[in-house]
Scaffold this motif. Structure first.
Motif, PDB file in Angstrom:
ATOM      1  N   ALA A 135      54.775  26.793  27.580  1.00 38.48           N
ATOM      2  CA  ALA A 135      54.613  27.814  28.271  1.00 38.48           C
ATOM      3  C   ALA A 135      55.954  28.742  28.289  1.00 38.48           C
ATOM      4  N   ARG A 138      52.468  37.792  36.111  1.00 41.40           N
ATOM      5  CA  ARG A 138      53.537  37.427  36.575  1.00 41.40           C
ATOM      6  C   ARG A 138      54.562  38.391  36.142  1.00 41.40           C
ATOM      7  N   GLU A 148      47.276  35.364  33.154  1.00 43.29           N
ATOM      8  CA  GLU A 148      48.205  35.132  34.497  1.00 43.29           C
ATOM      9  C   GLU A 148      49.727  35.246  34.174  1.00 43.29           C
ATOM     10  N   LEU A 149      49.997  35.057  32.705  1.00 43.31           N
ATOM     11  CA  LEU A 149      51.354  35.124  32.404  1.00 43.31           C
ATOM     12  C   LEU A 149      51.842  36.637  32.627  1.00 43.31           C
ATOM     13  N   ASP A 197      55.414  30.679  25.068  1.00 47.74           N
ATOM     14  CA  ASP A 197      54.251  31.807  25.440  1.00 47.74           C
ATOM     15  C   ASP A 197      55.014  32.846  26.029  1.00 47.74           C
ATOM     16  N   ASP A 209      42.845  32.906  29.526  1.00 45.83           N
ATOM     17  CA  ASP A 209      43.080  33.042  31.344  1.00 45.83           C
ATOM     18  C   ASP A 209      44.696  32.929  31.644  1.00 45.83           C
ATOM     19  N   TRP A 210      45.092  31.969  30.621  1.00 46.93           N
ATOM     20  CA  TRP A 210      46.687  31.810  31.037  1.00 46.93           C
ATOM     21  C   TRP A 210      47.374  33.067  30.493  1.00 46.93           C
ATOM     22  N   TYR A 211      46.889  33.698  29.431  1.00 46.19           N
ATOM     23  CA  TYR A 211      47.601  34.786  29.020  1.00 46.19           C
ATOM     24  C   TYR A 211      47.580  35.907  30.021  1.00 46.19           C
ATOM     25  N   PRO A 264      54.081  20.589  27.770  1.00 51.42           N
ATOM     26  CA  PRO A 264      53.404  21.837  28.256  1.00 51.42           C
ATOM     27  C   PRO A 264      54.414  22.806  28.769  1.00 51.42           C
ATOM     28  N   LEU A 271      57.838  31.502  35.338  1.00 58.62           N
ATOM     29  CA  LEU A 271      57.048  30.257  35.209  1.00 58.62           C
ATOM     30  C   LEU A 271      57.210  29.356  36.247  1.00 58.62           C
ATOM     31  N   ASN A 277      44.119  30.735  24.764  1.00 58.95           N
ATOM     32  CA  ASN A 277      43.986  30.528  26.202  1.00 58.95           C
ATOM     33  C   ASN A 277      44.124  32.016  26.886  1.00 58.95           C
TER      34      ASN A 277
END
Length: 697
Positions: free
Chosen positions: A249, A322, A318-319, A252, A314-316, A245, A269, A312
């Motif tokens: 990440a 950030r 969030e990334l 990503d 949601d992760w996109y 993972p 990250l 994903n």
């Protein structure tokens, strides 16, 4: 004698094979030389780059040179010395009763033997044995080609002997010319070739897959955004072996960011393993390196980016958030070229948005450098304006270049020649004489005075001239650098209240500027030398920079332009002095009626916003406004000459008498005097609140 099916396969493969000229020449030179300079050619690159196709081409070249050829696919061989030697023995067609080394030795000096090992990554458990034991036993007429995804292990690179006898051949994507040749050979319609080349970026697998679709559907209309199956297949080739993972990440982040460094991995990250993750990322064959860090090949980036958003979201999101926060902080903390890079990194996050992509040139010229203006630049800069806007505008430009030279940014080439410039006018510092000279400044100042008046200490900027010498205000590297520096101005200028951006063609820029939350302001339009200019603007008190960046981030993630801002951002109401005074009067009249006070525009003014959380409920805002009103009334009480004003306000709004006539009797003053005292008291309360709103002393 009739040809075999294998012959037809070879012919078909050769008809479709393009490029790799350098690699073919290197191979042919080695197998034809009487004394080769090297004996192992190591070909590597990610899945889909055409390693197998190249080995088939090597097979053809070797047979043309009368070599004895064997092709072996590592996927079909157990990674043990015994299984490998048995498979190779069979592929070479040697007598099963004779040892492999004896067969090869028997051919020494009589015929070149070429052994092609494909998908070598599956034979990595044998890598040390092959390098240190098996290959050194080979006669010098045996030539090996190893083809796999990964670059040679350190054992090959650190051994002085293999450094001389090994050549590496990293495969790259095909050039635009080679891609065009491939599509032409495959019979893809000419009118669709440009779009396919732009999408595939020369990735052989992608080119082949698209051509396959046309073979099956001759009337097919290529649309990259609809090629879901194609993208899925490409992703599977790029991501066959991601260890875990944290590595995923990291990949990503790399596909999202303009460049990825160890610092990006650590900070964005939030991982302590940044060094190891960076080393792993750097080892991937579709990852390149440059001054900004690591970055994927163009097609790999697009494929991974599209897959991440789909897989994903949601992760996109969030990334993206950030990364946005990280770059914004870097902009605030840095200066010069470092700050410029952080600005481009921030804007790059929006590159795929269809409302931004057509209006920004991401491949900005590295040789174009922003710089301060010097006096010797004046003739060149005014000449640019004259060329594109006429002599009247050039005369105005000369005025501002001399009047506010510190606000001029010049774009230069490597020899220092100006390529374009940005001239900013500080509207808070202009004089009546300036306004008389420049219709643009006059219109902007009038707009501010009527619709968004400046408060004490606030500044406003008119981006009066922005242009490139050759392209004027068209999409170009120069225009993109100028826009980036406008964003720098937004984020780093203290007390910035308003910015104006005039355009010669406002309709062309409408979509991009609306995305950037710049409003079209027809009231600020102007004409110079018979030419009209449309103006866009933004009130930074209504949507401050932090809220603005959040808004753009929401839009990049799918929020519609014009959609209300998310609840975590605060929209301020900016009132003129007259409107504020009227709102203060109405609020004072309804001081004890919280239900009515809930509708006051002052609840969304800076007066209240500075004392509540952005997500505060209306009831909390109402209580803060009531507190400010009471405190403003109390200021009248402490000056003896204002005591009569305080008493009039107090007995009208705080402890009100039943009627104003009774209030006058209670105060023992004539009714006309009471009315005068009340009016003046209201004005004084409004003035006190205005000072709090504007920060005036």
């Amino acid at each position: 004698m009739r040809s075999r099916l294998a012959d037809h396969l070879r012919a078909a493969r050769r008809r479709h094979f393009v490029g790799r000229t350098e690699g073919k020449a290197l191979f042919q030179e080695a197998i034809e030389a009487e004394e080769p300079e090297f004996f192992v050619l190591y070909v590597y690159g990610p899945g889909g780059l055409g390693k197998t196709s190249l080995l088939h081409e090597f097979d053809h070249l070797a047979q043309q040179a009368a070599c004895h050829v064997a092709y072996l696919d590592g996927r079909n061989v157990e990674p043990t010395p015994e299984a490998f030697q048995h498979a190779l023995h069979t592929a070479l067609g040697f007598d099963p009763a004779t040892l492999l080394l004896d067969c090869l030795a028997g051919r020494a000096g009589t015929q070149r033997v070429v052994i092609l090992l494909d998908t070598y990554e599956h034979l990595m458990p044998l890598d040390d044995w092959l390098r240190d034991v098996f290959l050194p036993q080979m006669p010098e007429n045996v030539f090996f080609v190893l083809a796999g995804r990964d670059e040679p292990a350190s054992g090959w690179r650190s051994d002085p002997g293999w450094q001389e006898l090994l050549r590496t051949l990293p495969l790259r994507y095909l050039s635009a010319e080679e891609s065009l040749e491939f599509l032409q050979r495959r019979g893809v319609p000419e009118n669709q070739q440009a779009a396919i080349i732009q999408f595939t970026h020369g990735y052989p697998l992608a080119l082949s897959l698209v051509a396959d679709v046309f073979d099956q559907q001759p009337d097919y209309q290529f649309q990259p955004e609809a090629a879901v199956d194609l993208i899925t297949l490409l992703v599977s080739h790029l991501l066959d072996e991601v260890p875990g993972p944290a590595h995923r990440a990291t990949l990503d982040l790399c596909c999202l960011a303009r460049g990825t460094t160890e610092a990006h991995i650590a900070e964005i990250l939030k991982t302590p393993d940044a060094h190891e993750l960076f080393r792993w990322l750097r080892s991937l064959s579709f990852i390149d390196s440059g001054p900004r860090g690591l970055f994927p090949h163009d097609l790999a980036r697009e494929v991974l980016h599209a897959e991440l958003r789909w897989r994903n979201p949601d992760w996109y999101a969030e990334l993206h958030k950030r990364a946005r926060s990280y770059y914004t902080e870097r902009i605030r903390e840095s200066q010069g070229q470092e700050q410029q890079r952080a600005l481009f990194d921030l804007i790059y996050l929006h590159r795929e948005n269809p409302m931004v992509k057509p209006f920004f040139e991401w491949r900005t010229a590295a040789a174009t450098v922003p710089d301060r203006m010097v006096e010797s630049d004046l003739p060149a800069l005014t000449a640019m304006v004259a060329k594109h806007e006429g002599d009247a505008s050039a005369a105005i430009a000369a005025h501002w270049l001399a009047r506010q030279p510190e606000n001029v940014l010049v774009l230069r080439n490597t020899r220092g020649r100006p390529l374009g410039f940005l001239a900013m006018v500080g509207l808070h510092a202009v004089t009546p004489a300036d306004q008389a000279i420049d219709p643009a400044v006059r219109a902007a100042r009038t707009y501010l005075d009527r619709h968004a008046p400046l408060r004490v200490g606030e500044v406003a900027t008119l981006f009066r001239f922005w242009l490139g010498d050759q392209e004027y205000q068209a999409v170009s590297p120069s225009q993109s650098i100028l826009f980036t520096n406008m964003v720098r101005h937004y984020l780093t200028t203290p007390k910035l209240a308003f910015t104006f951006l005039p355009c010669a063609d406002p309709d062309f820029w409408r979509m991009a500027f609306e995305y950037a939350d710049l409003a079209r302001l027809p009231a600020a339009d102007f004409t110079v030398g018979g030419r009209s200019y449309g103006v866009y603007g933004h009130d930074w008190r209504v949507t401050p920079p932090v809220a603005w960046l959040t808004l753009l981030g929401d839009r990049e993630l799918g929020a519609a332009v014009g959609q209300p801002q998310a609840s975590h951002t605060l929209t301020l109401v900016v009132l003129s002095a007259e409107d504020f005074a009227e709102a203060a009067k109405q609020a004072l009249q309804n001081l004890s009626r919280a239900d009515v006070l809930r509708a006051s525009p002052l609840l969304w003014s800076k007066l209240v916003a500075d004392h509540v959380d952005p997500q505060a409920e209306t009831a909390e805002r109402t209580a803060v406004l009531q507190k400010h009103l009471m405190a403003a009334v109390e200021t009248l009480r402490h000056a003896p000459r204002d005591l009569k004003l305080y008493r009039a306000v107090y007995h009208t709004y705080i402890q009100p008498a039943p009627t104003q006539e009774l209030a006058a009797e209670l105060l023992d003053v004539p009714f006309s005097s009471y009315r005068r005292h009340l009016k003046e008291g209201i004005q004084r309360v409004a003035q006190q609140l205005w000072r709090l709103e504007t920060g005036a002393s």
